[in-house]
Design an enzyme around this catalytic site. Structure first.
Site, PDB file in Angstrom:
ATOM      1  N   GLU A   1      -1.652 -35.652  -5.271  1.00  0.00           N
ATOM      2  CA  GLU A   1      -0.647 -36.279  -6.154  1.00  0.00           C
ATOM      3  C   GLU A   1      -1.040 -37.653  -6.692  1.00  0.00           C
ATOM      4  OE1 GLU A   1       3.095 -36.193  -4.049  1.00  0.00           O
ATOM      5  OE2 GLU A   1       3.140 -34.020  -3.997  1.00  0.00           O
TER       6      GLU A   1
ATOM      7  N   ASN B   1      -5.185 -31.755  -5.300  1.00  0.00           N
ATOM      8  CA  ASN B   1      -3.919 -31.029  -5.224  1.00  0.00           C
ATOM      9  C   ASN B   1      -2.798 -31.823  -5.905  1.00  0.00           C
ATOM     10  OD1 ASN B   1      -2.471 -28.740  -3.959  1.00  0.00           O
ATOM     11  ND2 ASN B   1      -1.490 -30.277  -2.649  1.00  0.00           N
TER      12      ASN B   1
ATOM     13  N   HIS C   1       5.756 -26.090  -7.113  1.00  0.00           N
ATOM     14  CA  HIS C   1       7.159 -26.143  -6.685  1.00  0.00           C
ATOM     15  C   HIS C   1       7.991 -25.875  -7.943  1.00  0.00           C
ATOM     16  CE1 HIS C   1       6.174 -27.545  -2.712  1.00  0.00           C
ATOM     17  NE2 HIS C   1       5.426 -28.520  -3.216  1.00  0.00           N
TER      18      HIS C   1
ATOM     19  N   GLU D   1       1.377 -24.656  -2.654  1.00  0.00           N
ATOM     20  CA  GLU D   1       2.675 -24.989  -2.031  1.00  0.00           C
ATOM     21  C   GLU D   1       3.800 -24.231  -2.734  1.00  0.00           C
ATOM     22  OE1 GLU D   1       3.283 -29.238  -1.731  1.00  0.00           O
ATOM     23  OE2 GLU D   1       1.192 -29.591  -1.198  1.00  0.00           O
TER      24      GLU D   1
ATOM     25  N   ASP E   1       6.851 -22.487  -3.986  1.00  0.00           N
ATOM     26  CA  ASP E   1       8.240 -22.118  -3.688  1.00  0.00           C
ATOM     27  C   ASP E   1       8.987 -22.120  -5.013  1.00  0.00           C
ATOM     28  OD1 ASP E   1       8.483 -24.926  -3.945  1.00  0.00           O
ATOM     29  OD2 ASP E   1       9.202 -25.238  -1.906  1.00  0.00           O
TER      30      ASP E   1
HETATM   31  C1  XIL Z   1       6.950 -32.034   2.298  1.00  0.00           C
HETATM   32  C2  XIL Z   1       7.340 -31.333   3.573  1.00  0.00           C
HETATM   33  O1  XIL Z   1       7.594 -29.996   3.300  1.00  0.00           O
HETATM   34  C3  XIL Z   1       8.566 -31.986   4.178  1.00  0.00           C
HETATM   35  O2  XIL Z   1       8.816 -31.442   5.477  1.00  0.00           O
HETATM   36  C4  XIL Z   1       8.378 -33.492   4.293  1.00  0.00           C
HETATM   37  O3  XIL Z   1       9.597 -34.086   4.706  1.00  0.00           O
HETATM   38  C5  XIL Z   1       7.963 -34.091   2.968  1.00  0.00           C
HETATM   39  O4  XIL Z   1       6.798 -33.425   2.509  1.00  0.00           O
HETATM   40  N1  XIL Z   1       4.059 -32.146  -1.904  1.00  0.00           N
HETATM   41  C6  XIL Z   1       3.224 -32.075  -0.820  1.00  0.00           C
HETATM   42  C7  XIL Z   1       3.770 -31.707   0.503  1.00  0.00           C
HETATM   43  O5  XIL Z   1       2.011 -32.208  -0.980  1.00  0.00           O
HETATM   44  O6  XIL Z   1       3.083 -32.330   1.546  1.00  0.00           O
HETATM   45  C8  XIL Z   1       5.232 -32.020   0.604  1.00  0.00           C
HETATM   46  O7  XIL Z   1       5.715 -31.515   1.845  1.00  0.00           O
HETATM   47  C9  XIL Z   1       5.978 -31.436  -0.559  1.00  0.00           C
HETATM   48  C10 XIL Z   1       5.497 -32.012  -1.860  1.00  0.00           C
END
Ligand code: XIL
Length: 486
Positions: A171, A215, A252, A280, A282
């Site tokens: 990020e 990422n 996401h 990641e 979802d």
């Molecule tokens: C999130 C986790 O899922 C949570 O449990 C935590 O509180 C915050 O982080 N981008 C990422 C992940 O790279 O590491 C994050 O994970 C979600 C957004």
């Protein structure tokens, strides 16, 4: 929709035979992938991992060590997935809470379980502005540089030889601004934009066998400014010989927000000579809309040979960081959702991947409907969201909740002119209170909340946005927020 039978096209028998060869070659790697070897030619695999393995891919889940005492959680992980990403356990605050003292207990728990099942392990993450212990913020530039390298060396060194791919930098790009704008962080402020390259060079030296990924989120749309920035960076790294092997699309998403050019986006990154991993995933929503979105994302990956695997950000909606959005493949009781069936069917329908390469070249692989745009024209892409009126606006979104508490992200967006400094206010409906706040400064107390920008995120370009976040006590609430700018 999610119940669709497998397509009965003539190509599938050929596909099935080759799938068996590929799966057989992979089977020696471990029990989870070996499952795929028992899938007869032409038959559908019954789990996500086995279905993905047929085309040489993995299907993983983010796992939290804290839930490993839930036997249904572990059983579902073991049955369905052949890869894992520790959800929080490898982050800087977890692994090096104070300078030079390393702690791997929780991450080791996930890693040893995964190894015993022959799963691939993604390392997440080495250099990130979030979940960063506060001591890092107080370092001088030269101390920060050596602390970053030391962190990479120790964490990668501890897991050397065990990790399939590392999210080396997470990020780093800003959500707004011109193409290539990095997010302002302690790393950019003290080390300059070159910190990304420094991190990748250190990572290659620390574990030469791990794939090294960049990422990020909001890089799913092929033409978005943020995507173009990451694309240009990878192209530049490749041209200059800076080590990089993969790009991670966090993805996401919500049911309505899968970009129409998502497959084209994967293809354009792959064309740069890096693997693409959906890291990641979802997708908020439910029913057939959610299933359709998951199907499209899955098909986009399986259509591109260098898209090597997919990781969903959790197993069950119950434990999701966005549980209010019900974004995962299993409901709160670990029942398979419609989206699960859509993903399984799409994985089963995939043609074999070219890596490892089959003995004969398949004629059945689909060609993308649009050819990848490998020569981006950064200045012509439209602004991703329409500018809003007024100086700025703010929206609160609940990203996680649990009994007695919740987590929110607040998006602060500039209107038709740039903003220099912002203040967001809202009133809690029923006694909620902030317990921890990041990327902003809170003032006042009681039911009226006032949050102003942090030192590094006060400037927002016209039509662009920044975010801050918090955890709070009480039941999840999303009050209307106002935003003002001096
Ligand atoms: C999130 C986790 O899922 C949570 O449990 C935590 O509180 C915050 O982080 N981008 C990422 C992940 O790279 O590491 C994050 O994970 C979600 C957004």
């Amino acid at each position: 929709m999610g119940e669709n039978p497998l397509p009965a096209d003539g190509g599938r028998r050929l596909v099935g035979t080759r799938r068996l060869l590929v799966a057989g070659a992979l089977g020696v790697l471990g029990t989870a992938t070996a499952l795929a070897a028992s899938v007869p030619a032409g038959a559908a695999a019954g789990t996500l991992g086995a279905a993905a393995a047929q085309s040489g891919r993995y299907y993983g889940a983010a796992i939290a060590a804290g839930h490993m005492n839930d036997s249904t959680y572990v059983a579902t992980w073991d049955r369905e997935f052949n890869a894992v990403t520790p959800e929080n356990e490898m982050k800087w605050d977890a692994t090096e809470p104070s300078r030079g003292s390393f702690r791997f207990t929780s991450a080791d728990q996930i890693v040893s379980h995964a190894q015993s099942k022959g799963m691939k392990i993604r390392g997440h993450t080495l250099v990130w502005h979030n979940q960063l212990p506060s001591w890092v913020g107080g370092l001088s530039a030269s101390d920060l540089r050596s602390a970053m390298t030391n962190h990479i060396n120790n964490v990668m060194g501890h897991y050397k030889g065990k990790i399939y791919a590392w999210d080396v930098v997470n990020e780093a790009f800003a959500d707004g601004g011109a193409v290539g704008t990095l997010r302002s962080s302690v790393f950019t402020q003290k080390l300059g934009n070159g910190f990304i390259e420094e991190a990748f060079r250190a990572a290659r030296a620390a574990d030469p066998n791990a794939k090294l990924c960049y990422n990020d989120y909001n890089i799913d749309d092929a033409n978005a400014n943020k995507t173009r920035g990451v694309y240009n960076m990878i192209k530049d790294f490749k041209a200059r010989g800076v080590p990089i092997d993969c790009v991670g699309l966090q993805s996401h998403l919500s049911s309505g927000s899968v970009p129409s050019n998502y497959q084209q986006n994967i293809a354009q990154f792959a064309a740069l000579g890096v693997d693409v991993q959906i890291t990641e995933l979802d997708i908020g929503g439910s029913g057939s809309a959610q299933a359709d979105a998951y199907r499209r994302v899955t098909q986009a990956c399986t259509a591109v040979p260098r898209c090597t695997g997919i990781t969903v950000w959790g197993i069950t909606d119950k434990y999701s960081w966005r549980s209010g959005d019900t974004p995962l493949l299993f409901d709160g009781n670990f029942n398979k959702k419609q989206a699960y069936t859509a993903v399984l069917d799409a994985l089963n329908a995939a043609t074999p991947n070219t890596s490892p390469s089959p003995t004969t070249s398949p004629n059945t692989s689909p060609s993308p409907t649009t050819s990848p745009n490998t020569s981006p024209s950064p200045n012509t892409s439209p602004s991703p969201t329409p500018p809003v009126g007024g100086a700025c606006s703010a929206t609160i979104e609940t990203t996680n909740s649990w009994p007695g508490g919740f987590q929110s992200t607040v998006t602060v967006r500039a209107g038709s002119s740039a903003v220099n400094g912002w203040t967001v206010k809202w009133t809690w409906p029923s006694g909620q209170s902030i317990s921890s706040l990041w990327n902003g400064t809170q003032s006042g107390s009681g039911s009226s909340v006032t949050v102003s920008n942090a030192s590094y995120n006060g400037s927002i370009a016209a039509g662009s946005s920044t975010t801050f976040g918090f955890t709070a006590n009480g039941s999840a609430a999303t009050p209307t927020a106002t935003c003002t700018s001096p």
